[in-house]
Design an enzyme around this catalytic site. Sequence first.
Site, PDB file in Angstrom:
ATOM      1  N   GLU A 152      25.031  29.790  31.885  1.00  0.00           N
ATOM      2  CA  GLU A 152      23.668  29.296  32.036  1.00  0.00           C
ATOM      3  C   GLU A 152      22.648  30.443  32.010  1.00  0.00           C
ATOM      4  O   GLU A 152      21.550  30.298  31.471  1.00  0.00           O
ATOM      5  CB  GLU A 152      23.533  28.514  33.346  1.00  0.00           C
ATOM      6  CG  GLU A 152      24.321  27.216  33.397  1.00  0.00           C
ATOM      7  CD  GLU A 152      25.760  27.419  33.833  1.00  0.00           C
ATOM      8  OE1 GLU A 152      26.180  28.592  33.993  1.00  0.00           O
ATOM      9  OE2 GLU A 152      26.478  26.422  34.008  1.00  0.00           O
ATOM     10  N   GLU A 163      32.424  41.995  28.411  1.00  0.00           N
ATOM     11  CA  GLU A 163      32.870  42.644  27.179  1.00  0.00           C
ATOM     12  C   GLU A 163      33.385  41.647  26.140  1.00  0.00           C
ATOM     13  O   GLU A 163      34.126  42.026  25.237  1.00  0.00           O
ATOM     14  CB  GLU A 163      33.948  43.685  27.479  1.00  0.00           C
ATOM     15  CG  GLU A 163      33.430  44.896  28.232  1.00  0.00           C
ATOM     16  CD  GLU A 163      34.394  46.065  28.197  1.00  0.00           C
ATOM     17  OE1 GLU A 163      33.966  47.180  27.825  1.00  0.00           O
ATOM     18  OE2 GLU A 163      35.590  45.869  28.531  1.00  0.00           O
ATOM     19  N   GLU A 165      29.612  31.694  20.823  1.00  0.00           N
ATOM     20  CA  GLU A 165      29.677  33.149  20.689  1.00  0.00           C
ATOM     21  C   GLU A 165      30.699  33.574  19.634  1.00  0.00           C
ATOM     22  O   GLU A 165      30.397  34.421  18.787  1.00  0.00           O
ATOM     23  CB  GLU A 165      29.987  33.797  22.044  1.00  0.00           C
ATOM     24  CG  GLU A 165      28.809  33.752  23.005  1.00  0.00           C
ATOM     25  CD  GLU A 165      29.107  34.486  24.299  1.00  0.00           C
ATOM     26  OE1 GLU A 165      30.301  34.753  24.581  1.00  0.00           O
ATOM     27  OE2 GLU A 165      28.160  34.793  25.042  1.00  0.00           O
TER      28      GLU A 165
END
Length: 437
Positions: free
Chosen positions: A68, A314, A341
């Site tokens: 979020e 990462e 992503e």
Amino acid sequence: MSERWARTLLRTYGIAGAMAFPLVGAYVTWRSTKGKEDPRRKRERYGKTNRARPEGPVIWVHAASIGETLAVTPLVDAILSLGVHVVLTTGTVTSAKLAEERLGDRIIHQYVPLDLKPAVSRFLDHWRPDLAIIAESEIWPMTIMELGRRRIPEVLVNGRMSDRSFKSWQKRIHVAEALFENLAHVVAQSEEDGERFRALGARPVTVSGNLKVDVDPPPVDEKALSALRKQIGRRPTWAAVSTHDGEERVAAEVHATLRNRHPGLLSIIVPRHPDRADALAAELEAMGLKLARRSRNAKITPDTDILLGDTVGEMGLFLRLTEIAFVGRSLEAQGGQNPLEPAMLDTAILAGRNVQNFRDAYQRLIESGGAKLVRDGDMLAGAVNYLLSNETARHTMMEAGAQAVEEMRGALERTMIALEPFIQPLLVKARLRNAGE
């Protein structure tokens, strides 16, 4: 349950919370010992702070966790560019660290107060927000009711309503209506989410798309990336990311199945919760696999089977080491994790069938050819094998996923349009105040 009983139940919830307030200290302390609270800032969970409220309009933005926080970061940037102060609250230590990295001292960060009347009231008494913006599915009854009582407009952005939550609220429809009538606006991720909020009494509801599409790809330390790529060399790779309990073992079994077919295969496993890393390492090593743990800066040697990505922040590094990614929390009935992503970083996406929490994103990725759902570990092994063996098919999936993400963008602009009637009066107020000074 009647409307009258629903309101009585909510009042009882508030009274019970106020009575329990003196007892929650032990719970917060316990969370601190587990690394789930910042011991230096525990008092913020009770609505206390040593930070002063800035002069002028203040917008309170709340983002529960890392996902979020990433989603609202561009939104917060857009609000800050208008010259309005932002108090950003988050609920986890990791999301607080992310907020500091991405937004720094441009915002005031606080840990969100417990959903108990004394904590919420103290927080609101101090910060006196002119507008509250809550991300995704953070439905806290006391906070919503207290904002409503004070006539502070509350807008839910990037609103999401999972199958499980919707069924639960339907059983308590009058409670839902009594709560959601306090929301000044709901900006939903998808048409289906929007319909669900409307069915539960929210008005008005608009649809923006997913704010997570409008964020930048996850960043990377180029020096670390170069070092790991040098260690990996030309070895074939695939990744299982955002994995949950049981999925790491499935990924390890896929590795064991495929390593003879693809000599030198390196599997990258990135658990959603790195605090499970010690137990995972022991489990994988018991399977006869050699690990390199990222948290220990262990080098990847020719006989390394698994790179265990047991660090926070990462994901951009691990995804750039491969062209194939299985996205976890999806082989069990748990709702899935965000596939956007990996898609942004030109990765062919695989997932289990339980991706209800990201249904719209997966639907678009699947329709474009950028993602494929698998039934179980055997089917996952087959899909990984196929993509490792077929460069053309793999690159077609990668390109399709990236294109789908581009077509999904625009949620930030639509969200800002929905927020304009609430923010514009604050800008006028600020100008008048400055002119008076």
